[in-house]
Scaffold this active site. Structure first.
Site, PDB file in Angstrom:
ATOM      1  N   GLU A  90     -41.712  21.595   4.924  1.00 32.51           N
ATOM      2  CA  GLU A  90     -40.222  22.902   4.740  1.00 32.51           C
ATOM      3  C   GLU A  90     -39.712  22.441   6.461  1.00 32.51           C
ATOM      4  O   GLU A  90     -40.537  22.411   7.119  1.00 32.51           O
ATOM      5  CB  GLU A  90     -41.129  24.037   4.194  1.00 32.51           C
ATOM      6  N   GLU A 101     -33.158  30.284  11.134  1.00 34.62           N
ATOM      7  CA  GLU A 101     -34.042  31.274  10.722  1.00 34.62           C
ATOM      8  C   GLU A 101     -34.419  32.566  11.915  1.00 34.62           C
ATOM      9  O   GLU A 101     -35.703  31.946  12.784  1.00 34.62           O
ATOM     10  CB  GLU A 101     -35.492  30.960  10.041  1.00 34.62           C
TER      11      GLU A 101
END
Ligand SMILES: *[C@@H]1O[C@H](CO)[C@@H](O)[C@H](O)[C@H]1NC(C)=O
Ligand SMILES: *[C@@H]1O[C@H](CO)[C@@H](O)[C@H](O)[C@H]1NC(C)=O
Ligand SMILES: *[C@@H]1O[C@H](CO)[C@@H](O)[C@H](O)[C@H]1NC(C)=O
Ligand SMILES: *[C@@H]1O[C@H](CO)[C@@H](O)[C@H](O)[C@H]1NC(C)=O
Ligand SMILES: *[C@@H]1O[C@H](CO)[C@@H](O)[C@H](O)[C@H]1NC(C)=O
Ligand SMILES: *[C@@H]1O[C@H](CO)[C@@H](O)[C@H](O)[C@H]1NC(C)=O
Ligand SMILES: *[C@@H]1O[C@H](CO)[C@@H](O)[C@H](O)[C@H]1NC(C)=O
Length: 321
Positions: A139, A144
């Site tokens: 990932e 974020e």
């Protein structure tokens, strides 16, 4: 003269070799009226990160004006900011999660230009990628953070054996600040190996006030590199048909393949945009309370908390070798 000709010949050969190395061709160009066509809208509650949202279908999102192309030609993906949830104890605020139909293989460059990204107490947006089987296929989190954070964070999550270099090396290979070095999902509650952007214009209100910018992720045999360019520092070749990362400055975040064998830990990645509310990152008390007051889930019912909870994206482009 002969000697000079020979030098010119050598220069021409090395130029040809370096442009062959850099040759990236456009694979996906998500923009304008067709922006949403090659993505899949996830529908349902946020079972994966336990946020208080209900992801909408493409049809619902269009009719509710939660996913649409605005008058500037940019893609809007927003959290509902008109519905009250006060009388519904299981209320999930409508939001958007989309996953690309096409995957991003090794050897790719991903560009994402945004003028606004979601922020606010309880808000947790992300622009990220993951392989088909998590965490085995890796990932890569390109955008974020949560709540009123001012700096973006770049993070990898993997199986055991992939790390980011420690701070002394970090300062020589990237401009970001290393926060954690072990990418293994079982270390420290799956926090991942995190590099924080040094600029307060990389996330949240600062990002929006400064006209946003471009995030660029390059994944090749040297490793995984991410750059953030604010609106006034975008390299002139970046928005063209021939972006050339080898001419760009030091990356913001860099995971060299010497400490993370990307061929081993990453498979072709699906691109994802989502915005959730609270959940196991934004809603954790020790994360929520430094910048916001009260209890995260108390905010969900009031639509007035979500006026800044939207992405406005000019384009996403994927170039591949
Ligand atoms: C992408 O996948 C969705 C379904 O998951 C489909 O509705 C859509 O047509 C696909 N887009 C393209 C361009 O293939
Ligand atoms: C949860 O994650 C899986 C794997 O990425 C994905 O297929 C699914 O759509 C996700 N569900 C939600 C509600 O986000
Ligand atoms: C890490 O991944 C493994 C293998 O899928 C899984 O069993 C474990 O629960 C994960 N740990 C965390 C903290 O997510
Ligand atoms: C934009 O980025 C450049 C290059 O990193 C930097 O010098 C400048 O201060 C940044 N401007 C803003 C407003 O953040
Ligand atoms: C991507 O598509 C947009 C809109 O059609 C176009 O303006 C742009 O030039 C394209 N980008 C590339 C690199 O071809
Ligand atoms: C990967 O890209 C970087 C940045 O352009 C470049 O310096 C490096 O040589 C590339 N690695 C390979 C194996 O092509
Ligand atoms: C909802 O948010 C948008 C920005 O995305 C804003 O223009 C609009 O005024 C907000 N709606 C309400 C009812 O406040």
């Amino acid at each position: 003269m002969k000697f000079q000709d020979a030098l010119l010949g050598l220069a021409a050969v090395s130029f040809a070799a370096s442009s062959a190395n850099a040759a990236l061709t456009l694979a996906q160009n998500y923009s304008g009226s067709t922006f949403f066509d090659a993505w899949t809208f996830v529908n349902g509650i946020d079972t994966n990160t336990t946020g208080n949202v209900l992801y909408q279908t493409r049809e619902q999102a269009a009719s509710e004006q939660l996913a649409f192309i605005n008058s500037a030609g940019n893609a809007i993906m927003k959290v509902d900011n008109t519905t009250s949830g006060v009388n519904d104890p299981t209320f999930g605020r409508p939001s958007i999660k989309i996953m690309s139909n096409a995957t991003v293989p090794a050897g790719s460059l991903v560009l994402m230009d945004a003028v606004h990204m979601p922020f606010g107490c309880s808000v947790w947006p992300a622009f990220w990628m993951q392989g088909p089987n998590w965490p085995n296929d890796g990932e890569i989190d390109i955008v974020e953070n949560v709540n009123l954070a001012a700096n973006n964070r770049y993070t990898l999550h993997t199986l055991d054996g992939c790390t980011h270099p420690a701070a002394d090396v970090s300062s020589t290979i990237e401009t970001g600040i290393v926060e954690s070095t072990d990418c293994f999902n079982a270390t420290n509650g799956d926090e991942g190996c995190i590099v924080q952007d040094p600029s307060t214009n990389s996330y949240g209100a600062g990002f929006a006030q400064n006209g946003g910018g471009v995030f660029a992720m390059l994944w090749n045999d040297t490793g995984i590199m991410i750059w953030f360019f604010n609106r006034s520092s975008i390299p002139s070749d970046l928005p063209t048909a021939n972006p050339n990362p080898s001419s760009w400055p030091t990356p913001t975040a860099f995971w060299p393949s010497s400490s993370c064998d990307t061929a081993q830990f990453f498979s072709p990645q699906t691109l994802i945009f989502d915005t959730t509310i609270c959940g196991n990152f934004a809603g954790a008390a020790d994360i929520f309370n430094p910048s916001c007051t009260g209890t995260c889930t108390d905010l969900v019912a009031d639509p007035g908390n979500y006026n800044d909870a939207y992405f406005e994206v000019s384009y996403v482009r994927v170039f591949t070798k």
